[in-house]
Design a protein around this motif. Structure first.
Motif: not given
Ligand code: FEO
Length: 172
Positions: A8-15, A49-63
């Motif tokens: 949940k925290l990482i998902n919020e961090q994506v936002n 770069e910020e969008r990339d950070h969001a994408m990295m976190m999204r990928r970590y959650l999905i994986d």
């Protein structure tokens, strides 16, 4: 699968990272309006770069088997009255983001989620760099930004920034 609270925290961090991209694009909009295209360019790249950070976190959650969900992104509401205001607001914002990343790290540490701690290591380092960059921008502006020639040179320097996706960061 990772712990629900951590997910949940990482998902919020994506936002929050997407908000960071939005905020920096708002700074770019401001500078475009002021004729400072180099400053605008610098923040446009920062937004990427910020969008990339969001994408990295999204990928970590999905994986890790997490279903990612999206919330509304807040409206950037920083008031910018002069060319230094976005720089100050950017530094403050990065300090806030560091506190958020540190908090997720502390939660992962508390439950011995070593995988997430390892994932976050890159972000901890990145935040150190982001804060330093933001501080450097303020320092340079204070030194050179109040003189027309200095401001022109600084605008040229910032306009030369090149976007390169991180070679060392987590997968997107
Ligand atoms: Fe993604 Fe600027 O922190």
């Amino acid at each position: 699968m990772i712990d629900k609270k951590i997910a949940k925290l990482i998902n919020e961090q994506v936002n929050k990272e997407l908000y960071s991209a939005y905020l920096y694009l708002d700074f770019a909009n401001y500078y475009e309006g002021e004729g400072l295209d180099g400053f605008a360019h610098w923040y446009q790249i920062q937004a990427q770069e910020e969008r990339d950070h969001a994408m990295m976190m999204r990928r970590y959650l999905i994986d890790n088997g997490v279903r990612v969900t999206f919330d509304a992104i807040d409206r950037p509401d920083k008031v910018m009255k002069n060319a230094q205001d976005p720089l100050n607001a950017g530094y403050e914002h990065e300090q806030y983001v560091t506190s958020l990343i540190n908090n997720i790290y502390a939660e992962a540490f508390a439950i011995k989620d070593f995988k997430t701690m390892q994932f976050l290591d890159w972000f901890i380092k990145e935040q150190g760099e982001e804060e330093k960059n933001a501080e450097d921008m303020i320092r340079k502006f204070e030194l050179f930004g109040h003189d027309a020639k200095g401001l022109y040179a600084l605008n040229q320097e910032l306009g030369a920034r090149v976007y390169t996706p991180s070679a060392t960061g987590p997968a997107m």
